[in-house]
Design a protein around this motif. Structure first.
Motif, PDB file in Angstrom:
ATOM      1  N   CYS A 162      43.574 -82.184  36.523  1.00 53.93           N
ATOM      2  CA  CYS A 162      44.608 -83.090  36.008  1.00 53.93           C
ATOM      3  C   CYS A 162      45.992 -82.449  35.983  1.00 53.93           C
ATOM      4  O   CYS A 162      46.965 -83.086  35.605  1.00 53.93           O
ATOM      5  N   ALA A 222      46.633 -85.957  32.108  1.00 54.19           N
ATOM      6  CA  ALA A 222      45.877 -86.464  30.954  1.00 54.19           C
ATOM      7  C   ALA A 222      44.391 -86.540  31.272  1.00 54.19           C
ATOM      8  O   ALA A 222      43.997 -86.741  32.423  1.00 54.19           O
ATOM      9  N   ASP A 226      45.399 -85.439  21.371  1.00 52.64           N
ATOM     10  CA  ASP A 226      46.443 -86.408  21.032  1.00 52.64           C
ATOM     11  C   ASP A 226      45.867 -87.584  20.267  1.00 52.64           C
ATOM     12  O   ASP A 226      46.566 -88.235  19.505  1.00 52.64           O
ATOM     13  N   ARG A 255      46.719 -85.213  26.412  1.00 50.42           N
ATOM     14  CA  ARG A 255      47.770 -85.293  27.416  1.00 50.42           C
ATOM     15  C   ARG A 255      48.444 -83.927  27.541  1.00 50.42           C
ATOM     16  O   ARG A 255      48.538 -83.189  26.558  1.00 50.42           O
ATOM     17  N   HIS A 307      54.465 -84.051  24.423  1.00 44.35           N
ATOM     18  CA  HIS A 307      53.455 -84.521  25.363  1.00 44.35           C
ATOM     19  C   HIS A 307      54.081 -85.430  26.397  1.00 44.35           C
ATOM     20  O   HIS A 307      54.961 -86.220  26.098  1.00 44.35           O
TER      21      HIS A 307
END
Length: 134
Positions: free
Chosen positions: A37, A76, A110, A125, A133
């Motif tokens: 990611c 994320a 988060d 994230r 973030h």
């Protein structure tokens, strides 16, 4: 603030026995997918810890296996743990206190929530250079 939606990178599912010996498999998969990611080292470590605590939480609910689903986006990751049927009273009667897992999840993610579908839903994230973030 950008209005572009994140790039969907796909999804991955993992099923392991709900036994402590398989915690490493869940942690390592989550860490690797956080790298996919595009997350930095601190966020990868947070994802690893979130996966560990999510696995502990899942196992405490007494499933026969731990089904984990990862949804990947650029910057994320979402992790869903299918929970067993044990309820709070049963979990506490076994001497398990999930408040520590919840505290750690709150610190390194988060967002996390228990859904009506009996799923522990965890979102992380990537942080930006200033610590916010993305």
């Amino acid at each position: 603030m950008s209005t572009e939606s994140p790039t969907n990178l796909g999804s991955v599912s993992l099923t392991v026995p709900a036994e402590p010996a398989f915690a490493r498999s869940v942690r390592m998969m989550a860490s690797n997918l956080a790298v996919v990611c595009g997350m930095g080292i601190d966020d990868v470590e947070d994802v690893r810890m979130a996966a560990e605590e999510g696995f502990v939480y899942c196992c405490a609910t007494a499933p026969q296996r731990c089904d984990v689903s990862f949804a990947l986006e650029e910057g994320a990751i979402t992790i869903d743990f299918a929970l067993g049927q044990a309820r709070d009273e049963e979990i506490e009667a076994c001497g398990v206190d999930l408040s520590l897992a919840e505290l750690l999840l709150a610190a390194v993610t988060d967002d996390f929530a228990l859904t009506q579908d009996n799923v522990l839903h965890v979102v992380k994230r990537a942080s930006t250079a200033d610590g916010a973030h993305a």
